[in-house]
Design an enzyme around this catalytic site. Structure first.
Site, PDB file in Angstrom:
ATOM      1  N   SER A 142       0.865  -1.188   0.000  1.00 38.60           N
ATOM      2  CA  SER A 142       0.000   0.000   0.000  1.00 38.60           C
ATOM      3  C   SER A 142       0.896   1.231   0.000  1.00 38.60           C
ATOM      4  CB  SER A 142      -0.859  -0.011   1.271  1.00 38.60           C
ATOM      5  OG  SER A 142      -1.496   1.234   1.460  1.00 38.60           O
ATOM      6  N   TYR A 155      -3.227  -0.887  10.055  1.00 39.01           N
ATOM      7  CA  TYR A 155      -3.097  -1.091   8.599  1.00 39.01           C
ATOM      8  C   TYR A 155      -1.680  -0.733   8.135  1.00 39.01           C
ATOM      9  CZ  TYR A 155      -4.385  -0.887   3.630  1.00 39.01           C
ATOM     10  OH  TYR A 155      -4.466  -1.102   2.262  1.00 39.01           O
TER      11      TYR A 155
HETATM   12  P1  NDP Z   1     -11.806  -5.015  -1.585  1.00 37.03           P
HETATM   13  O1  NDP Z   1     -12.493  -4.785  -0.293  1.00 37.03           O
HETATM   14  O2  NDP Z   1     -12.489  -4.636  -2.849  1.00 37.03           O
HETATM   15  O3  NDP Z   1     -11.326  -6.525  -1.703  1.00 37.03           O
HETATM   16  C1  NDP Z   1     -10.805  -7.223  -0.611  1.00 37.03           C
HETATM   17  C2  NDP Z   1     -10.701  -8.675  -1.025  1.00 37.03           C
HETATM   18  O4  NDP Z   1     -10.105  -9.405   0.031  1.00 37.03           O
HETATM   19  C3  NDP Z   1     -12.052  -9.277  -1.305  1.00 37.03           C
HETATM   20  O5  NDP Z   1     -11.925 -10.126  -2.421  1.00 37.03           O
HETATM   21  C4  NDP Z   1     -12.347 -10.085  -0.045  1.00 37.03           C
HETATM   22  O6  NDP Z   1     -13.148 -11.221  -0.382  1.00 37.03           O
HETATM   23  C5  NDP Z   1     -10.925 -10.515   0.355  1.00 37.03           C
HETATM   24  N1  NDP Z   1     -10.775 -10.779   1.780  1.00 37.03           N
HETATM   25  C6  NDP Z   1     -10.838  -9.903   2.814  1.00 37.03           C
HETATM   26  N2  NDP Z   1     -10.664 -10.535   3.985  1.00 37.03           N
HETATM   27  C7  NDP Z   1     -10.489 -11.848   3.689  1.00 37.03           C
HETATM   28  C8  NDP Z   1     -10.277 -13.016   4.462  1.00 37.03           C
HETATM   29  N3  NDP Z   1     -10.200 -12.965   5.801  1.00 37.03           N
HETATM   30  N4  NDP Z   1     -10.149 -14.204   3.834  1.00 37.03           N
HETATM   31  C9  NDP Z   1     -10.222 -14.271   2.476  1.00 37.03           C
HETATM   32  N5  NDP Z   1     -10.405 -13.209   1.686  1.00 37.03           N
HETATM   33  C10 NDP Z   1     -10.546 -12.010   2.290  1.00 37.03           C
HETATM   34  O7  NDP Z   1     -10.433  -4.213  -1.437  1.00 37.03           O
HETATM   35  P2  NDP Z   1      -9.272  -3.833  -2.454  1.00 37.03           P
HETATM   36  O8  NDP Z   1      -9.417  -4.552  -3.734  1.00 37.03           O
HETATM   37  O9  NDP Z   1      -9.156  -2.380  -2.436  1.00 37.03           O
HETATM   38  O10 NDP Z   1      -8.027  -4.396  -1.637  1.00 37.03           O
HETATM   39  C11 NDP Z   1      -7.234  -5.473  -2.075  1.00 37.03           C
HETATM   40  C12 NDP Z   1      -5.849  -5.292  -1.500  1.00 37.03           C
HETATM   41  O11 NDP Z   1      -5.298  -4.061  -1.975  1.00 37.03           O
HETATM   42  C13 NDP Z   1      -5.790  -5.222   0.029  1.00 37.03           C
HETATM   43  O12 NDP Z   1      -4.645  -5.903   0.496  1.00 37.03           O
HETATM   44  C14 NDP Z   1      -5.656  -3.733   0.282  1.00 37.03           C
HETATM   45  O13 NDP Z   1      -5.042  -3.472   1.507  1.00 37.03           O
HETATM   46  C15 NDP Z   1      -4.795  -3.320  -0.896  1.00 37.03           C
HETATM   47  N6  NDP Z   1      -4.814  -1.893  -1.171  1.00 37.03           N
HETATM   48  C16 NDP Z   1      -5.948  -1.262  -1.597  1.00 37.03           C
HETATM   49  C17 NDP Z   1      -5.923   0.087  -1.864  1.00 37.03           C
HETATM   50  C18 NDP Z   1      -7.095   0.845  -2.358  1.00 37.03           C
HETATM   51  O14 NDP Z   1      -6.993   2.078  -2.526  1.00 37.03           O
HETATM   52  N7  NDP Z   1      -8.221   0.216  -2.643  1.00 37.03           N
HETATM   53  C19 NDP Z   1      -4.690   0.875  -1.694  1.00 37.03           C
HETATM   54  C20 NDP Z   1      -3.588   0.119  -1.221  1.00 37.03           C
HETATM   55  C21 NDP Z   1      -3.651  -1.215  -0.986  1.00 37.03           C
HETATM   56  P3  NDP Z   1     -14.298 -11.815   0.599  1.00 37.03           P
HETATM   57  O15 NDP Z   1     -15.013 -10.632   1.161  1.00 37.03           O
HETATM   58  O16 NDP Z   1     -15.129 -12.689  -0.278  1.00 37.03           O
HETATM   59  O17 NDP Z   1     -13.556 -12.612   1.636  1.00 37.03           O
END
Ligand code: NDP
Length: 252
Positions: A142, A155
């Site tokens: 991130s 985070y």
């Molecule tokens: P979303 O909330 O859109 O997606 C998160 C994903 O993680 C979902 O597919 C969810 O699936 C899965 N997930 C969350 N917790 C669990 C768990 N305990 N077990 C299995 N799957 C899990 O977020 P983003 O796409 O934005 O985030 C994806 C990554 O990118 C993260 O690591 C985030 O920190 C990182 N990121 C995002 C940024 C942004 O601006 N959006 C910036 C910097 C980093 P489900 O709910 O089905 O479990």
């Protein structure tokens, strides 16, 4: 050089947001893709989307804070596709609170999801990743691997740790043909940032103003970096933390 047609990928959190962007990029380059997420409905919809691209795709329902589920998702990948070459540790979460109000449970939820899972998924995948000498781990960091923000103590701690985990694994495994790299997304329009965008007045515009690309990022911005880092073209890149942020991190 960029062809992944004999390769198999496992993408955690691949059922939406940035993870689905990674998965699409890998699928378009020819890889078979296993998605892992908790929500069976989102998993099924994402599998259908990847199959519509012509990819071999499956999903496994898994909570990556559960060590048994981590092992099971790796085993399911190898059972369905016969090998595992590319692990994308993408799934993540955030709990926004002032530091004096962060509970131990909040801390564990964020750290377990964002970094402990990456460590132990990599460990479970390692024998498969090195089997063909073309293994890849792609971790998701991130901007908060670099910067701080007041409501993001857990985070930021987790995402800083993701970068250091990337370096440690790269020093251990690159000689065996397993590269380990990390992507640092900027501000990306996904479910994760929706509440922040709503709650912080002016954030929407200030991100656009500060980002040299002049916009928020989208899941599609992660297709190319996933395909590249997974490919033979990136064989000599390991231990890197690569911003995918439209230039946000270098703007003074
Ligand atoms: P979303 O909330 O859109 O997606 C998160 C994903 O993680 C979902 O597919 C969810 O699936 C899965 N997930 C969350 N917790 C669990 C768990 N305990 N077990 C299995 N799957 C899990 O977020 P983003 O796409 O934005 O985030 C994806 C990554 O990118 C993260 O690591 C985030 O920190 C990182 N990121 C995002 C940024 C942004 O601006 N959006 C910036 C910097 C980093 P489900 O709910 O089905 O479990």
């Amino acid at each position: 050089m960029f062809d992944l047609k004999d390769r198999v990928a496992l993408v955690t959190g691949g059922n939406g947001g940035i993870g689905l962007g990674f998965a699409r990029g890998l699928a378009r380059a020819g890889a078979a893709v296993m998605l892992a997420g908790r929500d069976a409905g989102k998993n099924a919809a994402a599998v259908a989307e990847l199959r519509a691209l012509g990819a071999r795709a499956e999903a496994v329902q898994a909570d990556i804070t559960d060590q048994d589920a981590i092992r099971a998702m790796v085993e399911a990948t190898v059972a369905d596709f016969g090998r595992l070459d590319i692990l994308v540790n993408n799934a993540g979460t955030n709990i926004r609170r002032p530091p004096d109000q962060v509970s131990l449970q909040d801390w564990h939820t964020v750290l377990d999801t964002n970094v402990t899972s990456a460590m132990f998924a990599a460990q479970a995948a390692y024998p498969h990743l090195k089997a063909h000498g073309v293994g890849r781990v792609i971790n998701n960091g991130s901007m908060l691997s670099i910067f701080g923000m007041p409501l993001h103590a857990a985070y930021a701690a987790s995402k800083g740790a993701v970068v250091q985990l990337t370096k440690a694994l790269a020093t251990a495994w690159t000689r065996e043909g397993v590269t380990v790299n990390c992507v640092l997304p900027g501000w990306i329009d996904t479910d994760l940032t929706r509440a922040t965008r709503r709650d912080i007045p002016g954030l929407e515009e200030s991100v656009v103003k500060r980002t040299p690309a002049g916009r928020w990022g989208h899941a599609a911005d992660f297709e190319g970096i996933a395909a590249f880092l997974a490919s033979d073209a990136a064989a000599f890149i390991s231990g890197a933390a690569i911003p995918v942020d439209g230039g946000y991190a270098i703007q003074g």
